[in-house]
Write an enzyme that holds these catalytic residues in place. Structure first.
Site, short mmCIF file in Angstrom:
data_model
loop_
_atom_site.label_atom_id
_atom_site.label_comp_id
_atom_site.label_asym_id
_atom_site.label_seq_id
_atom_site.Cartn_x
_atom_site.Cartn_y
_atom_site.Cartn_z
N TYR A 109 0.80 -1.22 0.00
CA TYR A 109 0.00 0.00 0.00
C TYR A 109 0.83 1.28 0.00
O TYR A 109 0.81 2.04 -0.96
CB TYR A 109 -0.97 -0.01 1.20
CG TYR A 109 -1.93 -1.18 1.11
CD1 TYR A 109 -2.91 -1.21 0.13
CD2 TYR A 109 -1.84 -2.28 1.97
CE1 TYR A 109 -3.78 -2.29 0.01
CE2 TYR A 109 -2.70 -3.36 1.86
CZ TYR A 109 -3.67 -3.35 0.88
OH TYR A 109 -4.52 -4.42 0.75
N PRO A 122 -11.20 -0.47 -3.15
CA PRO A 122 -12.34 -1.24 -3.61
C PRO A 122 -13.66 -0.49 -3.39
O PRO A 122 -13.73 0.45 -2.58
CB PRO A 122 -12.32 -2.49 -2.72
CG PRO A 122 -11.05 -2.46 -1.96
CD PRO A 122 -10.63 -1.02 -1.90
N HIS A 345 -7.72 1.11 1.03
CA HIS A 345 -7.46 -0.27 1.44
C HIS A 345 -6.38 -0.45 2.51
O HIS A 345 -6.36 -1.47 3.20
CB HIS A 345 -7.07 -1.06 0.18
CG HIS A 345 -7.44 -2.50 0.19
ND1 HIS A 345 -7.46 -3.25 1.34
CD2 HIS A 345 -7.81 -3.33 -0.80
CE1 HIS A 345 -7.81 -4.49 1.03
NE2 HIS A 345 -8.04 -4.56 -0.24
N SER A 556 -11.13 -12.26 -5.49
CA SER A 556 -11.38 -12.24 -4.06
C SER A 556 -12.85 -12.57 -3.80
O SER A 556 -13.73 -12.07 -4.50
CB SER A 556 -11.06 -10.84 -3.54
OG SER A 556 -11.04 -10.82 -2.15
N1 COA Z 1 -19.70 -29.61 1.17
C1 COA Z 1 -20.73 -28.86 1.62
N2 COA Z 1 -20.58 -27.58 2.03
C2 COA Z 1 -19.35 -27.04 1.98
C3 COA Z 1 -18.23 -27.77 1.52
C4 COA Z 1 -18.45 -29.12 1.10
N3 COA Z 1 -17.47 -29.88 0.65
N4 COA Z 1 -17.15 -27.00 1.59
C5 COA Z 1 -17.55 -25.80 2.09
N5 COA Z 1 -18.89 -25.83 2.33
C6 COA Z 1 -19.72 -24.76 2.93
C7 COA Z 1 -19.07 -24.15 4.13
O1 COA Z 1 -19.42 -24.87 5.29
C8 COA Z 1 -19.64 -22.75 4.15
O2 COA Z 1 -20.94 -22.78 4.67
P1 COA Z 1 -21.76 -21.45 5.11
O3 COA Z 1 -22.27 -20.82 3.86
O4 COA Z 1 -22.83 -21.99 5.94
O5 COA Z 1 -20.78 -20.60 5.85
C9 COA Z 1 -19.75 -22.43 2.67
O6 COA Z 1 -19.81 -23.69 2.01
C10 COA Z 1 -18.63 -21.59 2.15
O7 COA Z 1 -17.40 -22.30 2.20
P2 COA Z 1 -16.34 -22.18 1.02
O8 COA Z 1 -17.02 -21.83 -0.24
O9 COA Z 1 -15.47 -23.38 1.03
O10 COA Z 1 -15.50 -20.89 1.32
P3 COA Z 1 -15.14 -20.12 2.64
O11 COA Z 1 -16.31 -19.42 3.17
O12 COA Z 1 -14.41 -21.06 3.52
O13 COA Z 1 -14.14 -19.02 2.05
C11 COA Z 1 -12.07 -18.01 1.65
C12 COA Z 1 -12.88 -19.29 1.54
C13 COA Z 1 -10.71 -18.24 1.04
C14 COA Z 1 -12.77 -16.91 0.87
C15 COA Z 1 -11.96 -17.63 3.16
O14 COA Z 1 -11.20 -18.58 3.82
C16 COA Z 1 -11.27 -16.32 3.38
O15 COA Z 1 -10.09 -16.26 3.60
N6 COA Z 1 -12.03 -15.21 3.38
C17 COA Z 1 -11.52 -13.88 3.50
C18 COA Z 1 -11.06 -13.38 2.16
C19 COA Z 1 -10.70 -11.95 2.20
O16 COA Z 1 -10.20 -11.45 3.17
N7 COA Z 1 -11.01 -11.25 1.09
C20 COA Z 1 -10.90 -9.85 1.01
C21 COA Z 1 -9.54 -9.35 0.98
S1 COA Z 1 -9.59 -7.61 1.06
C1 HC5 Z 2 -15.11 -4.87 -0.65
C2 HC5 Z 2 -14.28 -5.97 -1.16
C3 HC5 Z 2 -12.85 -5.65 -1.16
C4 HC5 Z 2 -11.95 -6.76 -1.57
C5 HC5 Z 2 -10.59 -6.25 -1.70
C6 HC5 Z 2 -9.54 -7.28 -1.90
O1 HC5 Z 2 -9.79 -8.43 -2.08
O2 HC5 Z 2 -8.31 -6.82 -1.90
C7 HC5 Z 2 -7.19 -7.72 -1.99
C8 HC5 Z 2 -6.42 -7.64 -0.70
C9 HC5 Z 2 -5.41 -8.68 -0.51
O3 HC5 Z 2 -4.49 -8.44 0.27
O4 HC5 Z 2 -5.48 -9.75 -1.10
C10 HC5 Z 2 -6.32 -7.24 -3.13
N1 HC5 Z 2 -6.85 -7.40 -4.48
C11 HC5 Z 2 -7.91 -6.43 -4.77
C12 HC5 Z 2 -5.73 -7.16 -5.41
C13 HC5 Z 2 -7.37 -8.76 -4.73
#
Ligand code: COA
Ligand code: HC5
Length: 628
Positions: A109, A122, A345, A556
């Site tokens: 950043y 975002p 961000h 993401s």
């Molecule tokens: N069978 C049936 N259900 C399943 C399954 C399977 N094999 N695998 C997963 N599921 C279900 C889960 O139990 C969960 O249920 P819910 O809807 O009741 O919560 C749902 O499906 C979602 O799981 P899944 O799709 O596997 O993804 P997740 O929610 O675990 O997400 C990531 C994965 C990588 C997105 C998460 O770990 C993460 O890190 N999130 C943050 C990302 C982030 O910070 N993004 C922004 C950056 S700025």
């Molecule tokens: C409101 C949704 C914002 C999602 C933003 C996001 O996923 O940012 C990522 C942050 C990171 O460290 O992975 C970076 N990305 C936009 C380049 C995917």
């Protein structure tokens, strides 16, 4: 299983000082105790990272390049350099709360010189609201402000529910970084200032209308909050004293390349009045942008138009000057029911912002009317700016550059309505991995090759954890997408390959959230090389390393309870930014690309993603194969 969920709130407590990564702020006791109990981010084993790195390269580089990199890896691991750097990282991990967080903040950043608008900030689009005029806009904005202040109260009284991922408690630090904070441009590196929980409580928000900024005090002198009605009355006053539409769009300066803005900033704040006005914006709890009406578009195009409005404001003629892009959170409300936000961000990831939104949306559904005492409130202060010829010249440049960015950004929001998380779940598959494989298939179908792709994974299980990357392109995903395009393959085999690829993705997700992915470890080793070695190890300079970090697919998943669309720009000039929000029965997917790149096309990619998702469902539901 890995979904983020929330546990019930605990008692409020006392306030104790705590030294944080970015600024000295006070974290309340309960959260402090929680924070202290979080594990430290591990440094993954060196050999493991390089084995995984070579595996990640296999589908995206040539055999020749891979062989060359294998040799470099051998030299790095056996020649002592790798071991030395690894020891250095482990030492850093012992000495700090989080060996990565400061480096990450800087390299991802603060050192990044591209404009915040489009390139890093975002956007979030809320479902279209049912108001169509200025009064509705104002009523809605007042309610929204009251909702965010109710959320702030949870932070202030230490009653914010602790979040969980995969049944593990998450770091809550980001919630303390998003209010009363602001990025400040520097000539080479930016900083973030955080005024929340400091000695002097901040009691105002900033409101911007027709490019004119106002300080709106949201607390009475006795510390109580203004009611929704009172906020509404204040917004009316702001509106009525900013009717002129010919004001200089001072805020557009914040959309510039960071070096350019850094210089323009120093020039701007030479003037005392300007300095005070800028400080008021920086300190404010958050900003509300009351946007001018945008050109009307069809219902089909509406979500894409609003996503663009959140990311850049539509250009100098429209609302790009109705922003202060350095401000951590800016809520945006239009007259036509448009509502959303753009956020800077550096201080936080998407999930805390979306958690705030879910809270506010729920808050706004309350119908109870709080009668306000009808005593007159002071007129909100209008922030004055002295526009010298130099500042005027900077604004003109910023307008031109912003218009170029607006023309260059290609946005397509796909409201995929055929199914949501339900279908993959019924087939015992991870919905997230399912969507990722659809992105892989869509890309392969468009380009007949695969590319480096990353998905954000949360590292918040660790103290001050931010993100690592899940590399979604694997040999398994490659074999699956090839099979889908190979007429000689049977559906049974394709389905087995899809299941295998999803399983691999799931394992990579697990590794990432437990701190065992490769990207941040490689970053740490590279940054330490700069600090400690006289020359950069070759492993960080070969073609494979460049290819592996050229993320044509930057993706993401950010889930929300509210039916929101989340969006961000691509990471590379010839890439796509893909943010998706899988709901139970539909999926909102925002795709961005750059028009200046001949090869990319957001709408075409969106169509390919839709086709891929449908074809994959057909594969699952092909009973003849599913029974096998
Ligand atoms: N069978 C049936 N259900 C399943 C399954 C399977 N094999 N695998 C997963 N599921 C279900 C889960 O139990 C969960 O249920 P819910 O809807 O009741 O919560 C749902 O499906 C979602 O799981 P899944 O799709 O596997 O993804 P997740 O929610 O675990 O997400 C990531 C994965 C990588 C997105 C998460 O770990 C993460 O890190 N999130 C943050 C990302 C982030 O910070 N993004 C922004 C950056 S700025
Ligand atoms: C409101 C949704 C914002 C999602 C933003 C996001 O996923 O940012 C990522 C942050 C990171 O460290 O992975 C970076 N990305 C936009 C380049 C995917």
């Amino acid at each position: 299983m890995l979904g983020v969920f929330v546990k019930a709130a605990l008692r409020p407590g006392l306030v104790k000082p705590c030294r944080l990564v970015r600024s000295v702020i006070q974290i309340p006791e309960r959260t402090l105790v929680h924070q202290e109990g979080l594990p430290k981010l591990p440094v993954p084993p060196l050999k493991q990272t390089f084995e995984r790195y070579l595996a990640a390269l296999e589908p995206i580089v040539s055999e020749e390049e891979l062989e060359h990199t294998r040799q470099l890896v051998q030299e790095f691991l056996n020649g002592g350099v790798g071991e030395r750097l690894q020891k250095g990282l482990e030492r850093r991990a012992r000495k700090t709360d989080n060996w990565l967080s400061e480096w990450w903040m800087q390299s991802a950043y603060l050192d990044c010189r591209m404009p915040l608008a489009v390139y890093t900030s975002p956007g979030v689009v809320l479902p279209r609201m049912h108001f169509h005029d200025r009064q509705g806009q104002m009523r809605f904005a007042a309610k929204l402000i009251a909702g965010v202040l109710a959320f702030k109260k949870m932070i202030d009284t230490d009653t914010l529910p602790i979040e969980y991922l995969s049944e593990k408690p998450l770091c809550m630090d980001q919630y303390y970084q998003i209010l009363s904070s602001c990025r400040i441009p520097g000539p080479k590196r930016d900083t973030v200032v955080n005024h929340s929980l400091g000695k002097i409580p901040i009691t105002h928000i900033t409101v911007v209308h027709n490019f004119q900024f106002f300080v709106l005090d949201v607390y009475h002198s006795d510390g109580t909050l203004l009611t929704e009605d009172q906020i509404y009355m204040q917004l009316e006053k702001i509106w009525n004293s900013s009717l002129q539409t010919n004001k200089e769009p001072i805020g557009i300066l914040t959309s510039q390349h960071r070096n350019t803005w850094g210089k323009a900033y120093n020039n701007l704040i030479k003037d005392k009045t300007n300095k005070e006005s800028v400080r008021a914006i920086q300190k404010s709890i958050f900003t509300v942008c009351l946007d001018a009406p945008m050109p009307r578009v069809s219902d089909e195009l509406y979500p894409s138009r609003v996503a663009a409005q959140m990311l850049h404001g539509g250009g100098a003629r429209w609302n790009s000057g109705n922003r202060w892009f350095d401000k951590t959170i800016q809520f945006i409300v239009g007259e036509d029911g448009t509502c959303g936000l753009v956020y800077e961000h550096a201080p936080a990831e998407g999930p805390p912002i979306v958690f705030l939104i879910d809270f506010v949306v729920k808050y706004m559904r309350r119908t109870e009317i709080v009668r306000s005492p009808m005593f007159p409130l002071p007129m909100p202060l209008k922030l004055r700016f002295n526009i010298t010829p130099e500042v005027k010249r900077d604004i003109e440049r910023a307008k031109q550059n912003m218009n170029m960015m607006v023309h260059d950004l290609d946005v397509k929001v796909l409201m995929f309505s055929h199914f949501g998380k339900n279908v993959p779940k019924q087939h015992k598959l991870s919905p997230d991995a399912f969507v990722q494989m659809a992105l892989q298939l869509a890309y392969f179908r468009m380009y007949n090759m695969c590319c480096a792709s990353c998905e954000s994974a949360s590292l918040r299980m660790f103290k001050y954890g931010r993100t690592d990357a899940i590399r979604a392109t694997t040999m398994d995903s490659f074999t699956f997408v090839q099979a889908m395009q190979d007429p000689a393959k049977q559906n049974a085999e394709r389905l087995a390959l899809l299941r295998g690829a999803i399983q691999t993705h799931k394992e990579h997700t697990y590794n990432a959230i437990y701190g065992q992915a490769i990207d941040r470890h490689l970053l740490g080793l590279r940054l330490l090389s700069i600090e400690e070695l006289t020359s950069m190890p070759e492993i960080f300079m070969d073609t494979s390393f460049a290819v592996a970090h050229h993320y044509n697919l930057s993706t993401s998943q950010v889930g929300s309870k509210t039916d929101c669309v989340m969006c961000f720009g691509p990471m590379v000039p010839d890439g796509y930014g893909v943010c998706y929000n899988p709901m139970d029965e539909h999926i909102n997917i925002a795709i961005t690309a750059f028009n200046s790149c001949e090869e990319t096309h957001a709408a075409k990619f969106a169509q390919a993603v839709e086709d891929a998702l449908l074809d994959m469902r057909a594969l699952l539901e092909d009973t003849a194969t599913a029974k096998q």
